[in-house]
Design an enzyme around this catalytic site. Structure first.
Site, short mmCIF file in Angstrom:
data_model
loop_
_atom_site.label_atom_id
_atom_site.label_comp_id
_atom_site.label_asym_id
_atom_site.label_seq_id
_atom_site.Cartn_x
_atom_site.Cartn_y
_atom_site.Cartn_z
CB ALA A 1 -0.93 0.00 1.22
CG ASP A 2 3.52 2.46 3.26
OD1 ASP A 2 2.83 3.47 3.45
OD2 ASP A 2 3.89 1.72 4.18
CG LEU A 3 6.42 -0.35 -1.65
CD1 LEU A 3 6.77 -1.81 -1.89
CD2 LEU A 3 7.67 0.51 -1.71
CB SER B 1 0.22 5.46 -1.79
OG SER B 1 1.20 5.19 -0.82
#
Length: 407
Positions: free
Chosen positions: A184-186, A188
């Protein structure tokens, strides 16, 4: 294969975003990954870190590497190449003045604070555009900038669950699993960088910058792909089903005599080849076409694994290749970074770190080529900065700002 040594800076001005100044106020992973992507494209990225402590990922570990007096987090090293570090106290008027001088010269600013933090720092979107109307602002949050849950803190695993990804990942519906990286971090960060590039292009027409907003939630929902339309169009609720494709069969991980291999039988021609090479009964009505094979997935898996049972993995992969059936193994990460094909794609690079010396890092996934219509010449940025020490570039940046240097 020789890796590029990127210790010097002769390549510093190359890349599609050469001449672009990015001020990276973000921390942890989503924003820093976006900043690193822009740096890989040639932008100058100044990472703003908290005085004394820096980005929290500097303390995320083990593993830590280097001398006991100056240990470095491998997590931090993963998402901060091609950046300079400037330590500032954003509650200090003097340091806000330094940041303001930097923003006046910048093209892009990245932030991933919780909703409202930038306003409390006196750096609202309106204020940023007062400082520099040409500024492109990338703002990443956990659940979005508005809506009933805008204020929630965004952490990758929580969002993987809330955005439905864990419900379709795992061995079955009672075994929800997180993806093995903070996806999810990557994602976004990737969507954010994509938005920044679009906003920079738009600025060449309008002359002014815009605000780009995304979130961990949006990024994961944005890659639901066919699983999303199963819900919105077909009115089905997908569930986790392990290492087999929900809409194509056989497509997944299949056991053999000494392990397992992966195959992707994406059309009927490949299915006929598989049947012919491995003695599978193509007249079986439960295997008549892809729809039948998907409906009778367990039977399909049993038939294929029975056909593979007499092969060890190495000879099975050879037989599949000879039959023209897409196949592969499951590599450990250390095997990936020793694989000639991965290295040939620039996916391993060497930088000279100020305390660790020469280290190898995963490389950027995009390459660029120029063509004259007859041949190609690779123009990919080859020389990269190592992830910085905390405030490593503070003195030089302050000196540059003091000189009133313009872009």
């Amino acid at each position: 294969m020789t890796l590029e040594n990127v210790a010097d800076e002769e390549d510093e001005s190359t890349g599609a975003l050469a001449g672009t100044l990015v001020v990276d106020l973000s921390r942890a992973l989503a924003g820093p990954h976006a900043g690193m992507m822009l740096g890989d494209l040639g932008a100058r990225v100044v990472k703003i870190e908290a005085v004394g402590s820096g980005d929290e990922t500097r303390r995320w570990g083990p593993p830590f590497v280097g001398p006991e007096t100056d240990l470095q987090s491998s997590y931090f090293l993963s998402c901060n190449r091609n950046k300079e570090s400037l330590a500032l106290d954003l509650k200090s008027a003097a340091d806000i003045q330094i940041l303001t001088a930097l923003l006046e010269r910048a093209d892009v600013v990245i932030e991933n604070f919780r909703t409202g933090v930038m306003d409390r720092l006196g750096l609202s979107m309106t204020r940023l555009h007062e400082i520099n109307p040409r500024l492109v602002i990338l703002s990443i949050t956990g659940f979005g900038h508005d809506g009933p849950e805008a204020g929630r803190a965004g952490y990758d695993q929580i969002v993987q669950g809330e955005a439905g990804l864990m419900s379709i990942t795992g061995s079955g519906p009672d075994d929800p699993q997180r993806v093995g990286v903070p996806i999810a971090d990557l994602l976004s960060g990737m969507y954010g960088a994509y938005g920044v590039v679009a906003a920079l292009l738009e600025r060449t027409v309008t002359g002014v910058g815009t605000v780009v907003r995304t979130s961990l939630l949006s990024a994961v929902v944005g890659v639901h792909a066919f699983q999303g339309t199963r819900v919105t169009v077909a009115d089905e609720v997908p569930e986790a089903q392990g290492n087999h494709h929900p809409s194509i069969a056989p497509y997944g991980l299949f056991g053999c005599a000494d392990g397992a291999v992966q195959i992707s039988v994406g059309n009927e021609s490949l299915w006929r080849r598989l049947c012919e090479r491995f003695g599978i009964d193509s007249a079986d009505p439960l295997l008549a076409d892809n729809a039948q094979r998907v409906r009778h997935r367990r039977h399909t898996i049993e038939v294929v694994e029975r056909a593979f049972a007499g092969f060890d993995a190495a000879e099975l992969l050879t037989a599949l290749a000879e039959a023209g059936i897409p196949a592969g193994t499951v590599r450990s990460l250390d095997e990936v970074y020793r694989w000639d094909q991965a290295i040939s794609q620039g996916l391993l690079l060497e930088v000279d770190h100020p305390t660790l010396g020469p280290i190898e890092l995963p490389g950027p996934p995009i390459r660029f080529f120029a063509t004259d219509g007859q041949s190609e010449r690779e123009t990919t940025k080859r020389r990269h900065r190592p992830p910085p020490l905390l405030d490593e570039h503070g003195a030089s940046i302050r000196e540059w700002l003091g000189e009133g240097t313009q872009r």
